[in-house]
Structures are given as structure tokens and as C-alpha cells.
Design a protein around this motif. Structure first.
Motif, mmCIF file in Angstrom:
data_model
loop_
_atom_site.group_PDB
_atom_site.id
_atom_site.type_symbol
_atom_site.label_atom_id
_atom_site.label_comp_id
_atom_site.label_asym_id
_atom_site.label_seq_id
_atom_site.Cartn_x
_atom_site.Cartn_y
_atom_site.Cartn_z
ATOM 1 N N LYS A 18 -12.447 20.165 -14.560
ATOM 2 C CA LYS A 18 -12.184 20.592 -12.786
ATOM 3 C C LYS A 18 -13.626 20.954 -11.773
ATOM 4 O O LYS A 18 -14.361 19.688 -11.673
ATOM 5 N N LYS A 27 -12.074 37.577 -15.662
ATOM 6 C CA LYS A 27 -11.081 36.806 -16.481
ATOM 7 C C LYS A 27 -11.010 35.914 -17.122
ATOM 8 O O LYS A 27 -12.157 35.348 -16.433
ATOM 9 N N SER A 84 -8.134 33.939 -6.118
ATOM 10 C CA SER A 84 -8.643 33.825 -7.140
ATOM 11 C C SER A 84 -9.553 35.303 -7.534
ATOM 12 O O SER A 84 -9.961 36.024 -8.501
ATOM 13 N N GLU A 86 -10.095 32.835 -17.315
ATOM 14 C CA GLU A 86 -10.100 32.088 -16.101
ATOM 15 C C GLU A 86 -11.301 31.948 -14.884
ATOM 16 O O GLU A 86 -11.619 31.255 -14.528
ATOM 17 N N ASP A 87 -12.205 33.227 -14.815
ATOM 18 C CA ASP A 87 -13.436 33.146 -14.521
ATOM 19 C C ASP A 87 -14.517 32.346 -14.984
ATOM 20 O O ASP A 87 -15.388 32.213 -14.498
ATOM 21 N N SER A 143 -11.781 36.095 -24.066
ATOM 22 C CA SER A 143 -10.550 36.780 -24.227
ATOM 23 C C SER A 143 -10.191 37.852 -25.310
ATOM 24 O O SER A 143 -11.191 38.222 -25.964
ATOM 25 N N ALA A 158 -14.925 25.090 -13.508
ATOM 26 C CA ALA A 158 -14.850 25.399 -14.740
ATOM 27 C C ALA A 158 -14.700 23.288 -15.080
ATOM 28 O O ALA A 158 -14.847 22.539 -14.965
#
Length: 125
Positions: free
Chosen positions: A43, A87, A63, A89-90, A125, A40
């Protein structure tokens, strides 16, 4: 020659699906464990899923459990990652590589080959 080429990423709405492909050019990879990783923005690269050379052992990070399915077709020099119920977050760049499975995981530091360019996955989202 680039050892691996990732593809299949794209922009998808939350809850949607993507199927990633990893094609390798090194014949030896067909006898190695392979894994998917993602990074990410801002990250470090993290483990997503891996499987043994014949697919007999499959491990998925918490995850992605119950949402991601890893598979491989050695006759096509290809590994896949089916990603469902995505999601936000993926979101990240997804990479594949050969590596060593240790305690049901494959850490980015345990890979055996060079990193490819990856494929971008963006989940809105």
C-alpha cells in the motif's frame, strides 16, 4: 545525519498498545508541524496523525480516532504516538516527518524532510 529516527514498534496482539517515538536531529523541526504516517505492505504511505509545532492543533485520521494520541516534547526533540486498542489493520511501517497541515490533514507529499527507516508495527489477530 538521518533527520528522524522512529522507534517503539513491535509485535502486539489485537487490542494491545504501543507507544512510538520520533526523535529528530534538525533543530528547526521543533518549530514545524510534525506528523505520523504508516505504510502497509503493498500500500501507499498514508496519514495517521499530526500536530502543530506547539501541540496546539492536533488532527487524527479517521482510522485512529479515539485510539491514537499524538503528542510532542520539543525540549527532547521527540514526538510520540500512543496507540491503544490496536487492530490488525494497523499493521505497517510507521514513519514520522515534518510537514504542512492542510485542512486537518498532512499528506505524505506535503512533508518537508527526508523519510527515515520507520518502525514496524505488527498487530496479530
Amino acid at each position: 545525519q538521518v533527520p528522524v529516527v522512529e522507534s517503539g514498534g513491535g509485535l502486539v496482539q489485537a487490542g494491545g498498545s504501543l507507544r512510538l517515538s520520533c526523535v529528530w536531529s534538525a533543530p528547526a523541526y521543533s518549530k514545524y508541524a510534525m506528523g505520523w504516517f504508516r505504510q502497509a505492505p503493498g500500500k501507499e504511505r498514508e496519514f495517521v496523525a499530526c500536530l502543530s509545532w506547539n501541540g496546539g492543533r492536533i488532527y487524527t485520521a479517521d482510522s485512529g480516532k479515539d485510539r491514537f494520541t499524538i503528542s510532542r516534547d520539543n525540549d527532547r526533540n521527540t514526538m510520540y504516538l500512543q496507540m491503544d486498542r490496536l487492530k490488525p489493520e494497523d499493521t505497517g511501517v510507521y514513519y514520522c516527518n515534518a510537514g504542512i497541515i492542510t485542512t486537518a490533514t498532512m499528506t505524505p507529499s506535503d512533508v518537508l524532510g527526508s523519510w527515515g527507516q520507520g518502525t514496524q508495527v505488527t498487530v496479530a489477530s
